[in-house]
Design an enzyme around this catalytic site. Structure first.
Site, PDB file in Angstrom:
ATOM      1  N   PRO A 100       0.832  -1.210   0.000  1.00 25.82           N
ATOM      2  CA  PRO A 100       0.000   0.000   0.000  1.00 25.82           C
ATOM      3  C   PRO A 100       0.865   1.258   0.000  1.00 25.82           C
ATOM      4  O   PRO A 100       1.790   1.382   0.805  1.00 25.82           O
ATOM      5  CB  PRO A 100      -0.804  -0.121   1.298  1.00 25.82           C
ATOM      6  CG  PRO A 100      -0.817  -1.587   1.599  1.00 25.82           C
ATOM      7  CD  PRO A 100       0.518  -2.096   1.125  1.00 25.82           C
ATOM      8  N   GLU A 101       0.571   2.169  -0.910  1.00 19.25           N
ATOM      9  CA  GLU A 101       1.287   3.438  -0.987  1.00 19.25           C
ATOM     10  C   GLU A 101       0.372   4.537  -0.462  1.00 19.25           C
ATOM     11  O   GLU A 101      -0.698   4.249   0.090  1.00 19.25           O
ATOM     12  CB  GLU A 101       1.734   3.688  -2.425  1.00 19.25           C
ATOM     13  CG  GLU A 101       2.641   2.575  -2.961  1.00 19.25           C
ATOM     14  CD  GLU A 101       3.078   2.778  -4.398  1.00 19.25           C
ATOM     15  OE1 GLU A 101       3.150   3.939  -4.866  1.00 19.25           O
ATOM     16  OE2 GLU A 101       3.351   1.767  -5.085  1.00 19.25           O
TER      17      GLU A 101
ATOM     18  N   HIS B  31      -4.816 -15.543   7.991  1.00 10.69           N
ATOM     19  CA  HIS B  31      -3.692 -14.630   8.159  1.00 10.69           C
ATOM     20  C   HIS B  31      -4.021 -13.447   9.077  1.00 10.69           C
ATOM     21  O   HIS B  31      -3.305 -12.444   9.061  1.00 10.69           O
ATOM     22  CB  HIS B  31      -3.228 -14.124   6.794  1.00 10.69           C
ATOM     23  CG  HIS B  31      -2.773 -15.227   5.879  1.00 10.69           C
ATOM     24  ND1 HIS B  31      -1.628 -15.959   6.115  1.00 10.69           N
ATOM     25  CD2 HIS B  31      -3.337 -15.728   4.742  1.00 10.69           C
ATOM     26  CE1 HIS B  31      -1.483 -16.858   5.158  1.00 10.69           C
ATOM     27  NE2 HIS B  31      -2.496 -16.747   4.325  1.00 10.69           N
TER      28      HIS B  31
ATOM     29  N   ARG C 204       2.232 -11.823   4.494  1.00  6.97           N
ATOM     30  CA  ARG C 204       3.690 -11.908   4.528  1.00  6.97           C
ATOM     31  C   ARG C 204       4.282 -11.714   5.924  1.00  6.97           C
ATOM     32  O   ARG C 204       5.470 -11.910   6.125  1.00  6.97           O
ATOM     33  CB  ARG C 204       4.286 -10.867   3.568  1.00  6.97           C
ATOM     34  CG  ARG C 204       3.861 -11.018   2.115  1.00  6.97           C
ATOM     35  CD  ARG C 204       4.538 -12.162   1.422  1.00  6.97           C
ATOM     36  NE  ARG C 204       5.966 -11.938   1.286  1.00  6.97           N
ATOM     37  CZ  ARG C 204       6.515 -11.251   0.281  1.00  6.97           C
ATOM     38  NH1 ARG C 204       5.744 -10.730  -0.680  1.00  6.97           N
ATOM     39  NH2 ARG C 204       7.820 -11.104   0.222  1.00  6.97           N
TER      40      ARG C 204
ATOM     41  N   LYS D 224      21.996  14.976  -5.228  1.00 10.80           N
ATOM     42  CA  LYS D 224      22.064  13.525  -5.414  1.00 10.80           C
ATOM     43  C   LYS D 224      22.423  13.172  -6.853  1.00 10.80           C
ATOM     44  O   LYS D 224      21.964  13.812  -7.789  1.00 10.80           O
ATOM     45  CB  LYS D 224      20.723  12.883  -5.045  1.00 10.80           C
ATOM     46  CG  LYS D 224      20.334  13.025  -3.583  1.00 10.80           C
ATOM     47  CD  LYS D 224      19.001  12.343  -3.315  1.00 10.80           C
ATOM     48  CE  LYS D 224      18.546  12.569  -1.892  1.00 10.80           C
ATOM     49  NZ  LYS D 224      19.482  11.975  -0.906  1.00 10.80           N
TER      50      LYS D 224
END
Length: 273
Positions: free
Chosen positions: A2-3, A93, A111, A154
């Site tokens: 999820p972002e 889960h 996970r 950078k």
């Protein structure tokens, strides 16, 4: 994983159900999924406290409890927070069940990378991963000048820089690829080669794409669901992510796939210079 748009959608859909409710009990099916504070058990910090609101910082949810306790939840790859109005038997889960005055919240994670930490609200930034996060890309304070400053000098690819949560909070593989496509800039471009105009275009693209993701309630390929168990539909609007080898919807050129910053990246070699 999820972002920002997915986490924001979870925040909104969960807050509707749980704000002002007391946490009456906690069932720890997999205790490692939670973390207490300075020797105090997670349950002791949380049970009996009322949820007064839910905030978001980058990809983290901040569930605010009364008596100045905050739960910091990170979904990682496959974490979910689902609300149920009635008692629900835990699924395979499901690792934590929060029993509320009305309904339940289940934290599940295939996970087992996701975590929920309880700590004093005044320390929720200084004593957690939040202290290292870059600016929020949808706040008014985030301007092209701020983006330029975060890039600094950078000498890395744009893909690597935008995935770095210290540079900008909340971006992940999906929305980085989509933002770079909308800005018309190659993910391989080095950050220090961008012009002022390109930084401005990228800034606008980031905000536009993230807002569109929120409006569509996120992207659901596999695991992501909102607090009601519903999928998002931003997948239908994706221009490049997950479409390597397919024709560009703008120019017809075959979209190329490469590996950058350890992540699969898809872009259009004609549209993105």
């Amino acid at each position: 994983m999820p972002e920002l748009p997915e986490v924001e959608t979870i925040r909104r859909t969960l807050a509707i159900h749980v704000t002002d409710l007391m946490i009456k009990n906690i069932t720890l099916i997999w205790p490692t999924a939670v973390c207490g504070w300075e020797g105090k058990a997670f349950e002791d910090l949380v049970i009996g406290r009322r949820i007064i609101g839910i905030d978001r910082r980058g990809k983290y949810l901040l569930i605010r409890l009364d008596e100045e306790i905050t739960l910091i939840a990170h979904m990682r790859m496959t974490g979910r927070l689902n609300y149920y109005a009635d008692h629900q038997e835990p699924e395979k889960h499901t690792h934590v069940v929060f029993t509320l005055e009305q309904g339940e919240v289940h934290f599940s994670d295939v996970r087992k990378f996701g975590r929920i930490q309880a700590l004093p609200t005044p320390l929720s930034v200084s004593e957690s991963s939040l202290r290292k996060l870059g600016p929020e890309p949808l706040e008014h304070e985030f301007t092209p000048a701020v983006l330029k400053d975060r890039f600094g000098t950078k000498k890395v690819s744009l893909k690597a820089a935008l995935l770095d949560q210290h540079v900008l909070a909340g971006m992940g593989n999906i929305y980085v690829d989509e933002s770079l496509f909308q800005a018309g800039i190659s993910p391989e471009r080095r950050v220090d080669t961008l012009s002022e105009e390109e930084i401005s275009k990228l800034h606008q693209a980031i905000q536009t794409v993230l807002q569109a993701g929120i409006d569509a309630q996120g992207t659901s390929f596999r695991d992501y669901r909102d607090a009601n168990g519903e999928k998002g539909w931003f997948e239908q609007a994706l221009q490049v992510y997950g479409r390597g080898g397919e024709p560009c919807q703008v120019c017809g050129q075959t979209l190329e796939r490469l590996r950058l910053a350890g992540r699969t990246t898809v872009y259009c070699p004609r549209c993105q210079k």
